[in-house]
Design an enzyme around this catalytic site. Sequence first.
Site, PDB file in Angstrom:
ATOM      1  CG  HIS A 195       2.678 -33.895   9.376  1.00 10.35           C
ATOM      2  ND1 HIS A 195       1.854 -33.281  10.303  1.00 10.35           N
ATOM      3  CD2 HIS A 195       2.368 -35.213   9.423  1.00 10.35           C
ATOM      4  CE1 HIS A 195       1.087 -34.192  10.882  1.00 10.35           C
ATOM      5  NE2 HIS A 195       1.389 -35.371  10.370  1.00 10.35           N
TER       6      HIS A 195
HETATM    7  C1  LIG Z   1       5.375 -42.302  10.545  1.00 10.24           C
HETATM    8  C2  LIG Z   1       4.394 -41.372   9.870  1.00 10.24           C
HETATM    9  C3  LIG Z   1       3.181 -41.114  10.477  1.00 10.24           C
HETATM   10  C4  LIG Z   1       2.268 -40.244   9.873  1.00 10.24           C
HETATM   11  N1  LIG Z   1       1.048 -40.029  10.471  1.00 10.24           N
HETATM   12  C5  LIG Z   1       0.150 -39.231   9.872  1.00 10.24           C
HETATM   13  C6  LIG Z   1      -1.140 -39.031  10.438  1.00 10.24           C
HETATM   14  O1  LIG Z   1      -1.466 -39.605  11.479  1.00 10.24           O
HETATM   15  N2  LIG Z   1      -2.007 -38.204   9.799  1.00 10.24           N
HETATM   16  C7  LIG Z   1      -1.673 -37.550   8.652  1.00 10.24           C
HETATM   17  O2  LIG Z   1      -2.505 -36.797   8.130  1.00 10.24           O
HETATM   18  N3  LIG Z   1      -0.451 -37.709   8.098  1.00 10.24           N
HETATM   19  C8  LIG Z   1       0.453 -38.538   8.670  1.00 10.24           C
HETATM   20  N4  LIG Z   1       1.689 -38.722   8.101  1.00 10.24           N
HETATM   21  C9  LIG Z   1       2.024 -37.918   6.918  1.00 10.24           C
HETATM   22  C10 LIG Z   1       1.467 -38.494   5.623  1.00 10.24           C
HETATM   23  O3  LIG Z   1       1.748 -39.883   5.559  1.00 10.24           O
HETATM   24  C11 LIG Z   1       2.132 -37.752   4.462  1.00 10.24           C
HETATM   25  O4  LIG Z   1       1.848 -36.376   4.545  1.00 10.24           O
HETATM   26  C12 LIG Z   1       1.654 -38.248   3.101  1.00 10.24           C
HETATM   27  O5  LIG Z   1       1.850 -39.641   2.960  1.00 10.24           O
HETATM   28  C13 LIG Z   1       2.440 -37.515   2.027  1.00 10.24           C
HETATM   29  O6  LIG Z   1       2.101 -38.038   0.774  1.00 10.24           O
HETATM   30  P1  LIG Z   1       3.092 -37.884  -0.453  1.00 10.24           P
HETATM   31  O7  LIG Z   1       2.415 -38.481  -1.621  1.00 10.24           O
HETATM   32  O8  LIG Z   1       3.557 -36.481  -0.527  1.00 10.24           O
HETATM   33  O9  LIG Z   1       4.389 -38.731  -0.081  1.00 10.24           O
HETATM   34  P2  LIG Z   1       4.563 -40.247   0.377  1.00 10.24           P
HETATM   35  O10 LIG Z   1       3.299 -40.789   0.949  1.00 10.24           O
HETATM   36  O11 LIG Z   1       5.799 -40.262   1.207  1.00 10.24           O
HETATM   37  O12 LIG Z   1       4.809 -41.023  -0.985  1.00 10.24           O
HETATM   38  C14 LIG Z   1       6.024 -40.958  -1.678  1.00 10.24           C
HETATM   39  C15 LIG Z   1       6.328 -42.339  -2.216  1.00 10.24           C
HETATM   40  O13 LIG Z   1       7.395 -42.252  -3.150  1.00 10.24           O
HETATM   41  C16 LIG Z   1       8.293 -43.321  -2.923  1.00 10.24           C
HETATM   42  N5  LIG Z   1       9.609 -42.895  -3.427  1.00 10.24           N
HETATM   43  C17 LIG Z   1      10.402 -41.891  -2.987  1.00 10.24           C
HETATM   44  N6  LIG Z   1      11.505 -41.799  -3.734  1.00 10.24           N
HETATM   45  C18 LIG Z   1      11.409 -42.768  -4.675  1.00 10.24           C
HETATM   46  C19 LIG Z   1      12.261 -43.194  -5.740  1.00 10.24           C
HETATM   47  N7  LIG Z   1      13.411 -42.590  -5.995  1.00 10.24           N
HETATM   48  N8  LIG Z   1      11.857 -44.248  -6.498  1.00 10.24           N
HETATM   49  C20 LIG Z   1      10.668 -44.873  -6.260  1.00 10.24           C
HETATM   50  N9  LIG Z   1       9.827 -44.509  -5.277  1.00 10.24           N
HETATM   51  C21 LIG Z   1      10.202 -43.473  -4.491  1.00 10.24           C
HETATM   52  C22 LIG Z   1       8.258 -43.526  -1.417  1.00 10.24           C
HETATM   53  O14 LIG Z   1       8.707 -44.824  -1.080  1.00 10.24           O
HETATM   54  C23 LIG Z   1       6.774 -43.316  -1.133  1.00 10.24           C
HETATM   55  O15 LIG Z   1       6.058 -44.526  -1.295  1.00 10.24           O
HETATM   56  C24 LIG Z   1       2.606 -39.609   8.662  1.00 10.24           C
HETATM   57  C25 LIG Z   1       3.835 -39.890   8.042  1.00 10.24           C
HETATM   58  C26 LIG Z   1       4.710 -40.778   8.634  1.00 10.24           C
HETATM   59  C27 LIG Z   1       6.034 -41.087   7.943  1.00 10.24           C
END
Ligand SMILES: Cc1cc2nc3c(=O)[nH]c(=O)nc-3n(C[C@H](O)[C@H](O)[C@H](O)COP(=O)(O)OP(=O)(O)OC[C@H]3O[C@@H](n4cnc5c(N)ncnc54)[C@H](O)[C@@H]3O)c2cc1C
Length: 448
Positions: free
Chosen positions: A378
Amino acid sequence: MSSHKPLLQLHIFSPLDYYRGSGGPQTVERKRWGTPVLKGFLKAGKQLGYDIIDPNAAEQIGFSEIDLTARNGQRWSTAEAYIKPAAQTRPNLHVLVDARVTQVIFNSNRRATGVRFLHHGKVKTALASREVVMSAGAIGSPHLLLLSGVGPAYHLKEHGIPVVVDLPGVGQNLQDHPNVPGLAWTVTKGSSFNYLTLANPKHVLDYVKNRQGPLTSPVGTEGNAWPPSPVGDPYWPEIQLAFVSGTPATDFGLVLPGTFRFRKELYHNFYKSILGKEGFSLVPLINRPKSRGSVTLRSRDPLADPLIDTNFLADPDDAAVLVRGVKFALEVGSAPALRQEHGAKFHDKLLPECAHNKPFSDAYWECYVRYFTHTSYHPAGTCKMAPESDPYSVVDHRLRLRGVTGLRVVDASIMPLVVSGNTNAAAIMIGERAADLVKEDWGVPVYG
Ligand SMILES: Cc1cc2nc3c(=O)[nH]c(=O)nc-3n(C[C@H](O)[C@H](O)[C@H](O)COP(=O)(O)OP(=O)(O)OC[C@H]3O[C@@H](n4cnc5c(N)ncnc54)[C@H](O)[C@@H]3O)c2cc1C
Protein backbone atom coordinates in the site's frame (compact mmCIF):
# COMPACT_ATOMS: atom_id res chain seq x y z
CA MET A 1 -11.57 15.25 -1.38
CA SER A 2 -15.10 14.31 -2.21
CA SER A 3 -16.71 13.48 -5.49
CA HIS A 4 -20.49 13.63 -5.61
CA LYS A 5 -20.78 10.95 -8.25
CA PRO A 6 -21.44 7.42 -7.01
CA LEU A 7 -18.24 5.47 -7.49
CA LEU A 8 -18.58 2.28 -5.52
CA GLN A 9 -21.61 0.14 -6.01
CA LEU A 10 -22.26 -2.68 -3.57
CA HIS A 11 -24.62 -5.33 -4.82
CA ILE A 12 -25.64 -6.87 -1.53
CA PHE A 13 -26.69 -3.74 0.35
CA SER A 14 -29.71 -1.64 -0.39
CA PRO A 15 -28.85 1.28 -2.70
CA LEU A 16 -30.41 3.44 -0.01
CA ASP A 17 -27.63 2.48 2.37
CA TYR A 18 -26.11 5.81 3.34
CA TYR A 19 -22.54 4.59 3.03
CA ARG A 20 -22.89 2.85 -0.33
CA GLY A 21 -23.30 4.33 -3.77
CA SER A 22 -25.06 2.62 -6.63
CA GLY A 23 -24.88 2.81 -10.40
CA GLY A 24 -21.15 3.58 -10.46
CA PRO A 25 -18.69 1.80 -12.73
CA GLN A 26 -16.66 0.16 -9.96
CA THR A 27 -18.58 -2.59 -8.19
CA VAL A 28 -17.95 -4.14 -4.80
CA GLU A 29 -19.40 -7.48 -3.75
CA ARG A 30 -19.52 -9.64 -0.67
CA LYS A 31 -17.68 -12.95 -0.84
CA ARG A 32 -19.63 -15.76 -2.48
CA TRP A 33 -17.64 -18.52 -0.83
CA GLY A 34 -15.86 -18.86 2.48
CA THR A 35 -13.97 -21.48 4.46
CA PRO A 36 -15.67 -22.99 7.54
CA VAL A 37 -12.99 -21.43 9.74
CA LEU A 38 -14.02 -17.94 8.53
CA LYS A 39 -17.28 -18.50 10.42
CA GLY A 40 -15.14 -19.46 13.43
CA PHE A 41 -13.25 -16.16 13.14
CA LEU A 42 -16.48 -14.13 13.10
CA LYS A 43 -17.88 -16.15 16.00
CA ALA A 44 -14.62 -15.60 17.92
CA GLY A 45 -15.24 -11.87 17.50
CA LYS A 46 -18.70 -12.19 19.03
CA GLN A 47 -17.30 -14.28 21.89
CA LEU A 48 -14.82 -11.47 22.59
CA GLY A 49 -17.69 -8.96 22.72
CA TYR A 50 -17.40 -7.44 19.24
CA ASP A 51 -20.14 -6.76 16.68
CA ILE A 52 -20.07 -7.99 13.10
CA ILE A 53 -19.81 -4.74 11.17
CA ASP A 54 -19.92 -3.29 7.67
CA PRO A 55 -16.34 -1.97 7.46
CA ASN A 56 -17.39 0.82 5.10
CA ALA A 57 -19.95 2.27 7.51
CA ALA A 58 -19.35 4.77 10.29
CA GLU A 59 -18.53 2.23 13.00
CA GLN A 60 -15.05 0.75 12.58
CA ILE A 61 -14.64 -1.37 15.70
CA GLY A 62 -15.64 -4.98 15.08
CA PHE A 63 -15.23 -8.06 12.90
CA SER A 64 -16.14 -8.43 9.25
CA GLU A 65 -15.88 -10.53 6.13
CA ILE A 66 -14.02 -8.73 3.36
CA ASP A 67 -15.66 -6.97 0.42
CA LEU A 68 -14.23 -7.60 -3.03
CA THR A 69 -13.80 -5.39 -6.07
CA ALA A 70 -15.69 -7.92 -8.15
CA ARG A 71 -18.73 -8.17 -10.38
CA ASN A 72 -20.72 -11.37 -10.66
CA GLY A 73 -18.00 -13.35 -8.93
CA GLN A 74 -15.21 -12.07 -11.17
CA ARG A 75 -12.42 -9.59 -10.34
CA TRP A 76 -13.56 -6.12 -11.45
CA SER A 77 -10.42 -4.06 -11.95
CA THR A 78 -10.28 -0.41 -12.99
CA ALA A 79 -9.42 -1.67 -16.48
CA GLU A 80 -12.79 -3.49 -16.59
CA ALA A 81 -14.66 -0.64 -14.91
CA TYR A 82 -13.24 2.35 -16.78
CA ILE A 83 -10.79 1.67 -19.59
CA LYS A 84 -12.47 -1.13 -21.54
CA PRO A 85 -15.88 0.62 -21.77
CA ALA A 86 -14.23 3.94 -22.69
CA ALA A 87 -12.08 2.24 -25.35
CA GLN A 88 -15.27 1.10 -27.08
CA THR A 89 -16.97 4.48 -27.13
CA ARG A 90 -14.26 7.14 -27.33
CA PRO A 91 -12.35 7.63 -30.57
CA ASN A 92 -9.89 9.93 -28.76
CA LEU A 93 -8.66 7.25 -26.34
CA HIS A 94 -5.53 5.35 -27.38
CA VAL A 95 -4.15 2.73 -25.02
CA LEU A 96 -0.60 1.57 -25.65
CA VAL A 97 0.54 -1.52 -23.76
CA ASP A 98 4.17 -2.56 -23.12
CA ALA A 99 5.21 1.10 -23.14
CA ARG A 100 7.55 2.47 -20.49
CA VAL A 101 7.70 6.22 -19.96
CA THR A 102 11.28 7.30 -19.37
CA GLN A 103 10.95 11.07 -19.06
CA VAL A 104 8.51 13.96 -18.98
CA ILE A 105 9.46 16.61 -21.56
CA PHE A 106 9.50 20.23 -20.33
CA ASN A 107 9.93 23.29 -22.53
CA SER A 108 12.04 26.30 -21.52
CA ASN A 109 9.04 27.79 -19.66
CA ARG A 110 8.89 24.69 -17.46
CA ARG A 111 5.70 23.56 -19.13
CA ALA A 112 5.21 19.81 -19.53
CA THR A 113 4.67 19.24 -23.23
CA GLY A 114 4.70 15.46 -23.45
CA VAL A 115 6.52 12.27 -22.54
CA ARG A 116 9.30 10.17 -23.97
CA PHE A 117 8.75 6.42 -23.80
CA LEU A 118 10.17 3.08 -24.85
CA HIS A 119 7.95 0.86 -26.93
CA HIS A 120 9.17 -2.45 -28.32
CA GLY A 121 12.77 -1.27 -28.11
CA LYS A 122 12.15 2.10 -29.80
CA VAL A 123 12.23 5.53 -28.15
CA LYS A 124 9.03 7.40 -28.99
CA THR A 125 7.40 10.69 -28.01
CA ALA A 126 3.79 11.58 -27.20
CA LEU A 127 2.96 15.28 -27.11
CA ALA A 128 0.23 16.88 -25.01
CA SER A 129 -1.70 19.84 -26.38
CA ARG A 130 -3.21 20.55 -22.95
CA GLU A 131 -1.63 18.69 -20.06
CA VAL A 132 0.17 15.53 -18.97
CA VAL A 133 -1.46 13.38 -16.26
CA MET A 134 1.01 11.17 -14.45
CA SER A 135 -0.41 8.04 -12.71
CA ALA A 136 2.62 5.82 -12.26
CA GLY A 137 1.89 5.00 -8.60
CA ALA A 138 3.67 5.88 -5.36
CA ILE A 139 6.93 4.31 -6.54
CA GLY A 140 6.71 5.04 -10.28
CA SER A 141 5.60 8.69 -10.12
CA PRO A 142 8.44 10.02 -7.93
CA HIS A 143 10.90 7.87 -9.91
CA LEU A 144 9.72 9.40 -13.18
CA LEU A 145 9.74 12.94 -11.78
CA LEU A 146 13.32 12.50 -10.54
CA LEU A 147 14.41 11.14 -13.94
CA SER A 148 12.76 14.21 -15.51
CA GLY A 149 14.64 16.73 -13.36
CA VAL A 150 11.97 17.37 -10.72
CA GLY A 151 13.04 16.67 -7.16
CA PRO A 152 15.65 17.61 -4.53
CA ALA A 153 18.28 19.56 -6.51
CA TYR A 154 21.24 18.02 -4.62
CA HIS A 155 20.02 14.49 -5.42
CA LEU A 156 19.45 15.26 -9.11
CA LYS A 157 22.94 16.77 -9.33
CA GLU A 158 24.41 13.62 -7.72
CA HIS A 159 23.13 11.76 -10.77
CA GLY A 160 24.00 14.43 -13.33
CA ILE A 161 20.36 15.20 -14.12
CA PRO A 162 19.64 18.84 -15.13
CA VAL A 163 17.32 20.44 -12.55
CA VAL A 164 13.97 21.62 -13.94
CA VAL A 165 12.60 22.46 -10.50
CA ASP A 166 13.98 21.92 -7.01
CA LEU A 167 11.18 20.10 -5.14
CA PRO A 168 12.62 18.52 -1.96
CA GLY A 169 9.44 16.49 -1.28
CA VAL A 170 9.58 14.30 -4.40
CA GLY A 171 10.12 10.70 -3.24
CA GLN A 172 9.97 11.57 0.48
CA ASN A 173 7.13 10.82 2.93
CA LEU A 174 6.80 7.17 1.79
CA GLN A 175 4.18 5.37 3.86
CA ASP A 176 2.57 1.93 3.80
CA HIS A 177 0.71 -0.28 6.26
CA PRO A 178 3.53 -2.45 7.66
CA ASN A 179 2.25 -5.85 8.74
CA VAL A 180 3.47 -8.98 10.55
CA PRO A 181 2.74 -12.09 8.46
CA GLY A 182 4.24 -14.98 10.47
CA LEU A 183 1.61 -15.86 13.14
CA ALA A 184 0.12 -19.27 12.29
CA TRP A 185 -2.49 -21.66 13.70
CA THR A 186 -3.20 -25.19 12.46
CA VAL A 187 -6.81 -26.42 12.35
CA THR A 188 -8.67 -29.69 11.90
CA LYS A 189 -8.78 -31.00 8.33
CA GLY A 190 -11.59 -29.56 6.23
CA SER A 191 -11.84 -26.36 8.29
CA SER A 192 -9.65 -24.16 6.17
CA PHE A 193 -8.23 -23.76 2.71
CA ASN A 194 -6.46 -26.51 0.87
CA TYR A 195 -4.63 -25.65 -2.35
CA LEU A 196 -5.98 -28.77 -4.02
CA THR A 197 -9.41 -27.14 -3.69
CA LEU A 198 -8.54 -24.75 -6.51
CA ALA A 199 -7.62 -27.54 -8.92
CA ASN A 200 -10.76 -29.59 -8.24
CA PRO A 201 -12.62 -29.88 -11.61
CA LYS A 202 -15.96 -29.59 -9.75
CA HIS A 203 -14.96 -26.13 -8.49
CA VAL A 204 -13.57 -25.07 -11.86
CA LEU A 205 -16.89 -26.04 -13.49
CA ASP A 206 -18.87 -24.26 -10.77
CA TYR A 207 -16.91 -21.09 -11.46
CA VAL A 208 -17.18 -21.30 -15.25
CA LYS A 209 -20.91 -22.16 -15.27
CA ASN A 210 -22.29 -20.35 -12.22
CA ARG A 211 -19.59 -17.90 -11.09
CA GLN A 212 -19.76 -19.60 -7.68
CA GLY A 213 -17.39 -21.54 -5.43
CA PRO A 214 -13.81 -21.15 -4.20
CA LEU A 215 -12.55 -19.67 -7.46
CA THR A 216 -14.66 -16.54 -6.87
CA SER A 217 -12.62 -15.85 -3.75
CA PRO A 218 -9.18 -14.25 -3.57
CA VAL A 219 -6.95 -16.89 -2.06
CA GLY A 220 -6.03 -15.68 1.38
CA THR A 221 -7.62 -12.83 3.26
CA GLU A 222 -11.23 -13.61 4.17
CA GLY A 223 -11.95 -11.29 7.05
CA ASN A 224 -10.72 -8.38 9.14
CA ALA A 225 -11.04 -7.16 12.71
CA TRP A 226 -10.47 -3.74 14.24
CA PRO A 227 -9.98 -3.53 18.02
CA PRO A 228 -10.36 -0.19 19.83
CA SER A 229 -7.17 1.87 20.21
CA PRO A 230 -5.68 2.09 23.70
CA VAL A 231 -3.99 5.37 22.65
CA GLY A 232 -5.93 8.40 21.36
CA ASP A 233 -9.48 8.08 20.04
CA PRO A 234 -10.54 4.50 20.90
CA TYR A 235 -13.01 4.43 18.00
CA TRP A 236 -10.29 5.21 15.43
CA PRO A 237 -8.54 1.83 15.30
CA GLU A 238 -4.76 1.80 15.14
CA ILE A 239 -4.71 -1.85 14.00
CA GLN A 240 -6.39 -3.88 11.30
CA LEU A 241 -6.14 -7.62 11.90
CA ALA A 242 -6.44 -9.63 8.69
CA PHE A 243 -7.78 -13.17 8.88
CA VAL A 244 -6.06 -15.33 6.24
CA SER A 245 -7.31 -18.87 5.61
CA GLY A 246 -3.88 -20.43 5.32
CA THR A 247 -0.48 -20.28 6.98
CA PRO A 248 2.82 -19.38 5.33
CA ALA A 249 3.42 -23.17 5.26
CA THR A 250 0.08 -24.33 3.81
CA ASP A 251 1.38 -24.53 0.24
CA PHE A 252 4.44 -26.69 1.14
CA GLY A 253 6.62 -23.71 0.28
CA LEU A 254 5.61 -23.49 -3.38
CA VAL A 255 4.71 -19.79 -3.56
CA LEU A 256 4.22 -18.21 -0.14
CA PRO A 257 7.85 -18.05 1.07
CA GLY A 258 8.62 -15.99 -2.04
CA THR A 259 5.58 -13.77 -1.47
CA PHE A 260 6.73 -12.96 2.06
CA ARG A 261 10.42 -13.06 1.12
CA PHE A 262 11.20 -15.53 3.90
CA ARG A 263 14.76 -16.81 3.98
CA LYS A 264 14.88 -20.49 2.96
CA GLU A 265 16.49 -21.66 6.22
CA LEU A 266 13.95 -19.77 8.31
CA TYR A 267 11.11 -21.21 6.32
CA HIS A 268 12.21 -24.82 6.50
CA ASN A 269 13.31 -24.72 10.14
CA PHE A 270 10.60 -22.52 11.61
CA TYR A 271 7.61 -23.96 9.75
CA LYS A 272 8.87 -27.55 9.25
CA SER A 273 6.37 -29.13 11.67
CA ILE A 274 3.31 -27.54 9.99
CA LEU A 275 4.36 -27.79 6.34
CA GLY A 276 1.31 -28.51 4.16
CA LYS A 277 -1.12 -28.50 7.11
CA GLU A 278 -4.41 -26.63 6.97
CA GLY A 279 -4.55 -23.55 9.14
CA PHE A 280 -5.02 -19.81 9.32
CA SER A 281 -2.92 -16.73 9.96
CA LEU A 282 -3.79 -13.54 11.77
CA VAL A 283 -1.88 -10.60 10.34
CA PRO A 284 -1.85 -7.31 12.26
CA LEU A 285 -1.10 -4.14 10.31
CA ILE A 286 -0.65 -0.52 11.38
CA ASN A 287 -3.35 1.81 10.08
CA ARG A 288 -1.49 5.07 10.75
CA PRO A 289 2.27 4.51 10.81
CA LYS A 290 4.52 7.30 12.06
CA SER A 291 7.69 6.18 10.24
CA ARG A 292 8.46 7.67 6.83
CA GLY A 293 10.55 6.16 4.04
CA SER A 294 11.74 7.37 0.65
CA VAL A 295 12.08 6.61 -3.06
CA THR A 296 15.33 7.85 -4.59
CA LEU A 297 17.39 7.24 -7.70
CA ARG A 298 19.82 4.36 -7.92
CA SER A 299 20.94 5.62 -11.30
CA ARG A 300 19.88 8.01 -14.05
CA ASP A 301 19.21 4.96 -16.24
CA PRO A 302 15.39 5.00 -16.52
CA LEU A 303 15.31 1.20 -16.65
CA ALA A 304 17.16 0.82 -13.33
CA ASP A 305 14.82 0.27 -10.39
CA PRO A 306 14.74 3.14 -7.89
CA LEU A 307 15.96 2.72 -4.31
CA ILE A 308 13.04 2.11 -1.96
CA ASP A 309 13.77 2.66 1.72
CA THR A 310 10.58 1.73 3.59
CA ASN A 311 12.14 2.72 6.92
CA PHE A 312 9.49 0.54 8.61
CA LEU A 313 9.32 0.78 12.41
CA ALA A 314 11.94 3.55 12.59
CA ASP A 315 9.54 5.22 15.01
CA PRO A 316 9.36 2.96 18.10
CA ASP A 317 5.63 3.71 18.45
CA ASP A 318 5.01 1.71 15.26
CA ALA A 319 6.67 -1.38 16.75
CA ALA A 320 4.61 -0.91 19.93
CA VAL A 321 1.39 -0.82 17.87
CA LEU A 322 2.32 -4.07 16.12
CA VAL A 323 3.16 -5.76 19.44
CA ARG A 324 -0.35 -4.80 20.61
CA GLY A 325 -1.62 -6.23 17.33
CA VAL A 326 0.15 -9.55 17.96
CA LYS A 327 -1.41 -9.77 21.43
CA PHE A 328 -4.86 -9.11 19.97
CA ALA A 329 -4.22 -11.83 17.37
CA LEU A 330 -3.32 -14.32 20.13
CA GLU A 331 -6.52 -13.42 21.97
CA VAL A 332 -8.63 -14.00 18.84
CA GLY A 333 -6.80 -17.23 17.95
CA SER A 334 -7.49 -18.76 21.34
CA ALA A 335 -11.23 -17.90 21.44
CA PRO A 336 -13.38 -21.06 21.94
CA ALA A 337 -14.97 -20.72 18.48
CA LEU A 338 -11.57 -21.34 16.89
CA ARG A 339 -9.88 -23.50 19.55
CA GLN A 340 -12.75 -25.85 20.35
CA GLU A 341 -14.78 -25.87 17.13
CA HIS A 342 -11.90 -25.88 14.63
CA GLY A 343 -9.06 -27.30 16.72
CA ALA A 344 -7.00 -24.12 16.32
CA LYS A 345 -3.49 -24.63 17.69
CA PHE A 346 -0.97 -21.80 17.73
CA HIS A 347 2.38 -22.61 16.09
CA ASP A 348 4.37 -21.63 19.18
CA LYS A 349 7.86 -22.57 18.03
CA LEU A 350 10.29 -19.90 19.22
CA LEU A 351 11.83 -17.82 16.48
CA PRO A 352 15.56 -18.60 16.86
CA GLU A 353 16.56 -14.99 16.09
CA CYS A 354 14.48 -13.79 19.07
CA ALA A 355 15.00 -16.70 21.48
CA HIS A 356 17.42 -14.62 23.58
CA ASN A 357 14.34 -12.80 24.95
CA LYS A 358 11.98 -14.27 27.54
CA PRO A 359 9.56 -16.35 25.42
CA PHE A 360 6.41 -14.45 24.45
CA SER A 361 7.36 -11.39 26.52
CA ASP A 362 6.90 -7.89 25.02
CA ALA A 363 10.63 -7.88 24.20
CA TYR A 364 10.28 -11.22 22.37
CA TRP A 365 7.29 -9.96 20.37
CA GLU A 366 9.02 -6.71 19.48
CA CYS A 367 11.97 -8.72 18.15
CA TYR A 368 9.52 -10.98 16.26
CA VAL A 369 7.65 -8.00 14.82
CA ARG A 370 10.88 -6.40 13.64
CA TYR A 371 11.99 -9.70 12.11
CA PHE A 372 8.80 -10.38 10.16
CA THR A 373 7.63 -6.86 9.22
CA HIS A 374 6.41 -6.79 5.65
CA THR A 375 4.77 -4.42 3.19
CA SER A 376 1.00 -4.51 2.67
CA TYR A 377 1.68 -3.29 -0.89
CA HIS A 378 0.00 0.00 0.00
CA PRO A 379 2.73 2.57 -0.83
CA ALA A 380 1.55 6.19 -0.66
CA GLY A 381 2.65 9.74 0.07
CA THR A 382 5.72 10.26 -2.15
CA CYS A 383 4.27 13.23 -4.10
CA LYS A 384 2.52 14.81 -1.16
CA MET A 385 -0.45 17.14 -1.70
CA ALA A 386 0.09 20.01 0.74
CA PRO A 387 -0.08 23.81 1.01
CA GLU A 388 2.76 25.83 -0.51
CA SER A 389 4.00 26.64 3.01
CA ASP A 390 4.97 22.97 3.48
CA PRO A 391 8.56 22.56 2.20
CA TYR A 392 7.77 18.96 1.22
CA SER A 393 4.67 19.83 -0.80
CA VAL A 394 4.81 18.32 -4.31
CA VAL A 395 1.30 18.98 -5.68
CA ASP A 396 -1.35 21.57 -4.87
CA HIS A 397 -5.00 20.95 -3.98
CA ARG A 398 -5.84 20.49 -7.68
CA LEU A 399 -3.03 17.92 -7.99
CA ARG A 400 -0.92 20.29 -10.14
CA LEU A 401 2.82 19.78 -9.77
CA ARG A 402 4.39 22.76 -8.02
CA GLY A 403 6.93 24.87 -9.89
CA VAL A 404 5.85 23.83 -13.40
CA THR A 405 2.71 23.98 -15.52
CA GLY A 406 0.89 21.35 -17.55
CA LEU A 407 1.49 18.37 -15.25
CA ARG A 408 -0.77 16.72 -12.70
CA VAL A 409 0.01 13.70 -10.52
CA VAL A 410 -3.00 11.45 -9.96
CA ASP A 411 -2.38 8.34 -7.87
CA ALA A 412 -1.74 7.14 -4.31
CA SER A 413 1.49 9.16 -4.17
CA ILE A 414 -0.47 12.37 -3.54
CA MET A 415 -1.93 11.18 -0.20
CA PRO A 416 -0.31 13.39 2.47
CA LEU A 417 -1.06 10.62 4.97
CA VAL A 418 -1.80 7.07 3.88
CA VAL A 419 -5.51 6.39 4.38
CA SER A 420 -6.21 4.25 7.44
CA GLY A 421 -7.54 1.34 5.40
CA ASN A 422 -6.70 -0.56 2.23
CA THR A 423 -5.66 1.91 -0.45
CA ASN A 424 -7.28 0.72 -3.68
CA ALA A 425 -10.67 2.43 -3.31
CA ALA A 426 -9.02 5.66 -2.18
CA ALA A 427 -6.69 5.58 -5.22
CA ILE A 428 -9.71 5.13 -7.52
CA MET A 429 -11.45 8.06 -5.84
CA ILE A 430 -8.36 10.21 -6.42
CA GLY A 431 -8.67 9.34 -10.12
CA GLU A 432 -12.40 10.19 -10.13
CA ARG A 433 -11.82 13.52 -8.42
CA ALA A 434 -8.91 14.36 -10.73
CA ALA A 435 -11.12 13.73 -13.78
CA ASP A 436 -13.49 16.40 -12.43
CA LEU A 437 -10.61 18.81 -11.74
CA VAL A 438 -9.25 18.43 -15.27
CA LYS A 439 -12.70 19.03 -16.75
CA GLU A 440 -13.29 22.08 -14.55
CA ASP A 441 -9.93 23.58 -15.45
CA TRP A 442 -10.59 23.17 -19.19
CA GLY A 443 -14.16 24.46 -19.01
CA VAL A 444 -15.86 21.11 -19.64
CA PRO A 445 -19.10 20.44 -17.72
CA VAL A 446 -18.30 17.96 -14.97
CA TYR A 447 -21.61 16.10 -14.95
CA GLY A 448 -22.59 16.79 -18.53
C1 LIG B 1 0.01 -7.48 -4.55
C2 LIG B 1 -0.90 -6.33 -4.20
C3 LIG B 1 -2.07 -6.58 -3.50
C4 LIG B 1 -2.91 -5.52 -3.15
N1 LIG B 1 -4.09 -5.78 -2.50
C5 LIG B 1 -4.93 -4.77 -2.20
C6 LIG B 1 -6.18 -5.02 -1.57
O1 LIG B 1 -6.53 -6.17 -1.30
N2 LIG B 1 -6.98 -3.97 -1.28
C7 LIG B 1 -6.62 -2.68 -1.56
O2 LIG B 1 -7.39 -1.77 -1.25
N3 LIG B 1 -5.43 -2.41 -2.15
C8 LIG B 1 -4.59 -3.42 -2.48
N4 LIG B 1 -3.39 -3.16 -3.10
C9 LIG B 1 -3.02 -1.75 -3.28
C10 LIG B 1 -3.66 -1.11 -4.51
O3 LIG B 1 -3.51 -1.98 -5.63
C11 LIG B 1 -2.96 0.22 -4.76
O4 LIG B 1 -3.11 1.06 -3.64
C12 LIG B 1 -3.51 0.96 -5.97
O5 LIG B 1 -3.45 0.16 -7.14
C13 LIG B 1 -2.69 2.22 -6.18
O6 LIG B 1 -3.11 2.85 -7.36
P1 LIG B 1 -2.14 3.84 -8.12
O7 LIG B 1 -2.90 4.37 -9.27
O8 LIG B 1 -1.55 4.79 -7.15
O9 LIG B 1 -0.92 2.96 -8.64
P2 LIG B 1 -0.88 1.62 -9.50
O10 LIG B 1 -2.17 0.89 -9.43
O11 LIG B 1 0.38 0.93 -9.09
O12 LIG B 1 -0.74 2.15 -11.00
C14 LIG B 1 0.46 2.67 -11.50
C15 LIG B 1 0.62 2.17 -12.92
O13 LIG B 1 1.67 2.90 -13.55
C16 LIG B 1 2.47 2.00 -14.30
N5 LIG B 1 3.80 2.60 -14.42
C17 LIG B 1 4.70 2.88 -13.44
N6 LIG B 1 5.78 3.47 -13.95
C18 LIG B 1 5.57 3.56 -15.29
C19 LIG B 1 6.35 4.06 -16.37
N7 LIG B 1 7.55 4.60 -16.18
N8 LIG B 1 5.83 3.98 -17.63
C20 LIG B 1 4.60 3.44 -17.84
N9 LIG B 1 3.82 2.96 -16.85
C21 LIG B 1 4.31 3.02 -15.59
C22 LIG B 1 2.45 0.72 -13.47
O14 LIG B 1 2.79 -0.40 -14.28
C23 LIG B 1 1.00 0.70 -13.00
O15 LIG B 1 0.17 0.07 -13.96
C24 LIG B 1 -2.55 -4.20 -3.49
C25 LIG B 1 -1.37 -3.96 -4.21
C26 LIG B 1 -0.56 -5.02 -4.57
C27 LIG B 1 0.71 -4.74 -5.37
